[in-house]
Design a protein around this motif. Structure first.
Motif, mmCIF file in Angstrom:
data_model
loop_
_atom_site.group_PDB
_atom_site.id
_atom_site.type_symbol
_atom_site.label_atom_id
_atom_site.label_comp_id
_atom_site.label_asym_id
_atom_site.label_seq_id
_atom_site.Cartn_x
_atom_site.Cartn_y
_atom_site.Cartn_z
ATOM 1 N N TYR A 13 0.862 -1.278 -0.065
ATOM 2 C CA TYR A 13 -0.070 0.047 0.020
ATOM 3 C C TYR A 13 0.842 1.041 0.116
ATOM 4 C CZ TYR A 13 -3.571 -3.539 1.881
ATOM 5 O OH TYR A 13 -3.973 -4.479 2.094
ATOM 6 N N LYS A 14 0.411 2.179 -0.468
ATOM 7 C CA LYS A 14 0.812 3.726 -0.533
ATOM 8 C C LYS A 14 0.109 4.338 0.804
ATOM 9 C CE LYS A 14 1.851 7.732 -3.497
ATOM 10 N NZ LYS A 14 1.918 8.384 -4.595
ATOM 11 N N ALA A 15 0.907 4.857 1.454
ATOM 12 C CA ALA A 15 0.188 5.781 2.528
ATOM 13 C C ALA A 15 -0.201 7.089 2.180
ATOM 14 C CB ALA A 15 0.996 5.898 3.913
ATOM 15 N N VAL A 16 -1.307 7.655 2.073
ATOM 16 C CA VAL A 16 -2.102 8.692 1.824
ATOM 17 C C VAL A 16 -2.571 9.634 3.003
ATOM 18 C CG1 VAL A 16 -3.978 9.933 0.388
ATOM 19 C CG2 VAL A 16 -2.974 7.373 -0.262
ATOM 20 N N PRO A 17 -1.737 10.805 3.152
ATOM 21 C CA PRO A 17 -2.315 11.661 4.391
ATOM 22 C C PRO A 17 -3.643 12.028 4.192
ATOM 23 C CG PRO A 17 -0.416 12.443 3.254
ATOM 24 C CD PRO A 17 -1.022 11.301 2.232
ATOM 25 N N ASP A 18 -4.030 11.850 5.651
ATOM 26 C CA ASP A 18 -5.822 12.223 5.888
ATOM 27 C C ASP A 18 -5.525 13.272 6.949
ATOM 28 O OD1 ASP A 18 -8.178 12.269 6.466
ATOM 29 O OD2 ASP A 18 -8.807 10.513 6.240
ATOM 30 N N LEU A 19 -5.597 14.519 6.743
ATOM 31 C CA LEU A 19 -5.508 15.494 7.764
ATOM 32 C C LEU A 19 -6.917 15.272 8.645
ATOM 33 C CD1 LEU A 19 -3.109 16.364 5.975
ATOM 34 C CD2 LEU A 19 -3.835 18.672 6.389
ATOM 35 N N SER A 20 -8.179 15.112 8.047
ATOM 36 C CA SER A 20 -9.111 15.180 9.184
ATOM 37 C C SER A 20 -8.943 14.116 10.009
ATOM 38 C CB SER A 20 -10.321 14.988 8.039
ATOM 39 O OG SER A 20 -10.324 13.820 7.579
ATOM 40 N N GLU A 21 -8.620 13.076 9.895
ATOM 41 C CA GLU A 21 -8.470 11.963 10.789
ATOM 42 C C GLU A 21 -7.065 12.049 11.543
ATOM 43 O OE1 GLU A 21 -10.759 9.798 11.605
ATOM 44 O OE2 GLU A 21 -12.252 10.697 10.099
ATOM 45 N N LYS A 22 -6.251 12.948 11.165
ATOM 46 C CA LYS A 22 -4.817 13.248 11.563
ATOM 47 C C LYS A 22 -4.174 11.824 11.597
ATOM 48 C CE LYS A 22 -6.241 16.531 15.033
ATOM 49 N NZ LYS A 22 -6.344 17.134 16.616
ATOM 50 N N SER A 23 -4.417 11.158 10.566
ATOM 51 C CA SER A 23 -3.431 9.855 10.056
ATOM 52 C C SER A 23 -3.400 9.659 8.983
ATOM 53 C CB SER A 23 -4.592 8.542 10.846
ATOM 54 O OG SER A 23 -5.552 8.709 10.216
#
Length: 483
Positions: A244-254
């Motif tokens: 997998y590629k990690a995709v930033p998710d600012l709303s979930e802070k993860s």
């Protein structure tokens, strides 16, 4: 004469009768026996009072303690010949019957004492690792010398005071449970009403079979290939691997995870990405069985690029790699995005979000030794910026090397210098390239008029016998500048 003999005979008969009554009225004696003279913590001791003679006796129980010599009646009744006590003291008993009550002599005295400490529960685990799709059996026991009747209470995580329920574990007899969730487990025993608890057992950490990802290289040259390797803890045959590629998710802070092309259920435990140019994060996990069970996702691993052509970039002010402790440093994210977060990967291998609240696109920090790390920006659109190294000098009297944060283009000029916290311009400074002395400059400055690829590498400076930390200076080709 006959009358006199008759009276004497009557008197003797009366005396004989009186003597017989006195003999019958000689007091009976009660006898006290104890199951044990020591009460186990949380338990009790059984006392037995027996009275000589015929039935029908009520038994009266008495106790005094070491603090007061006052004797207290604690129990009475015909059915109370045997009682259980959970309090230490000096006990005796006697029998009584009739109306008015006729009492026996008091029994012998028995001293009952209590143990000084609580018993402690003991936890044992069938295994410390939960297999994929399976569970681990935990057993709780109380010291065998304690009496029976214990119930067992289970807890997960060190600070939790709420006992586990059937939603969290499968409960068996004899103080056993099966768990399929990792965590820090402990138990204790309890019995009686109100419940008397043992001391908690030791804590045992139960983990899951997991995946560990490694990446090579961690710093990119533009267009390089990156190899991902996924390793299963406690390996065995039959695993398939997911990438997998990690995709930033600012709303979930993860971050969320996006499958890489052809990255679903590969038989190989490695995956190669060709032509990688930008900073990126990757994750793996493994699965096996039918239906297939999966390990947890690995921790994200990052490939960093200093590529200035990324959709986002990070600038550092003051523009240098090395800083003193307590320096004020501004990290600014740039690009066509409205939301940002600054991330760092520290020397201890941990991933952090740097600023909880950013001022626009800028994050201000006051440096400490723990701020030595790799930094980059992540946008609300899932983009990664170029990455930079920051090193914090912990020696308050030592120098730092002043060198550019970002790569230098071939053919450009660059100037490196050495600085103290209290003095910015130094003389008689030694400069090293890849640990080789290259210059002793009385001006305290190393100038390279036209940088070439051979100038890339680690640099450090030395002043008055003290060395700075070393920093990497990256050199990019002119063709990269034009892209």
């Amino acid at each position: 004469m006959g009358y006199t003999l008759h009276c004497i005979t009557g008197l003797l008969l009366l005396l004989s009768t009186l003597f017989y009554i006195n003999t019958d009225a000689s007091k009976c004696r009660a006898t006290l026996t104890a199951q044990s003279s020591v009460i186990p913590a949380g338990g009790s001791v059984t006392l037995n009072c027996s009275v000589e003679g015929s039935a029908g006796w009520n038994v009266y129980w008495f106790r005094s303690d070491s603090v007061s010599s006052e004797i207290q009646l604690i129990r009475e009744g015909e059915t109370n010949r045997v009682i259980s006590v959970s309090q230490g003291g000096l006990y005796h008993c006697r029998g009584g019957r009739g109306d008015p009550v006729y009492f026996t002599e008091e029994s012998n005295e028995v001293t009952i004492t209590e143990t000084a400490s609580k018993p402690k529960a003991k936890l044992t685990a069938q295994s410390l690792i939960i297999p994929v799709g399976g569970s681990v059996t935990l057993s709780c026991s109380v010291n065998p010398s304690s009496s029976s009747g214990w119930k067992y209470y289970w807890y997960r995580d060190e600070k939790s005071s709420e006992a586990l329920t059937t939603q969290d574990a499968v409960f068996h007899s004899n103080g056993q449970i099966s768990v399929s969730q990792e965590g820090l487990y402990r138990c204790r025993g309890g019995r009686g009403n109100p419940v008397y608890y043992t001391e908690d057992s030791q804590s045992v950490r139960i983990g899951k079979t997991g995946s560990v990802l490694t990446v090579s290289p961690s710093w990119l040259s533009p267009g390089a290939s990156v190899t991902l390797n996924c390793e299963v803890e406690h390996p065995s045959a039959g695993w398939s691997f997911y990438w997998y590629k990690a995709v930033p998710d600012l709303s979930e802070k993860s971050s969320s995870y996006e499958l890489l092309p052809d990255g679903s259920g590969t038989a190989q435990d490695s995956y190669i990405i060709h032509g990688q140019t930008h900073t990126a994060g990757y994750v793996c996990r493994a699965g096996r069985g039918d239906p297939e069970y999966h390990t947890d996702h690995s921790r994200p691993k990052f490939v960093w690029s200093a590529d200035v052509h990324s959709a986002a970039s990070l600038t550092v002010s003051p523009d240098r790699v090395q800083h003193f402790t307590s320096d004020s440093v501004s990290l600014t994210c740039e690009g066509n995005f409205t939301e940002w977060r600054v991330r760092k990967f520290s020397e201890d291998g941990r991933l952090y979000s740097v600023c909880r609240r950013m001022t626009g696109s800028t994050c201000d920090i006051n440096t400490s030794k723990s701020d030595t790390a790799v930094y980059w920006c992540e946008s609300g659109s899932g983009e990664f910026s170029s990455a930079v190294n920051i090193t914090v000098q912990n020696d308050g009297n030592g120098p730092i090397l002043v060198s550019p944060v970002h790569p230098v283009t071939e053919g450009a000029s660059v100037s490196l210098s050495c600085s103290l916290r209290t003095q910015k311009i130094l003389s008689n400074v030694f400069f090293y390239h890849n640990d080789k002395l290259i210059q002793n400059d009385p001006r305290g400055e190393l100038k390279i008029s036209a940088v070439s690829k051979s100038d890339e590498g680690f640099y450090k400076c030395q002043y008055s016998g003290r060395e700075s930390a070393q920093s990497w200076m990256s050199v990019k080709g002119e063709q990269d500048q034009d892209m």
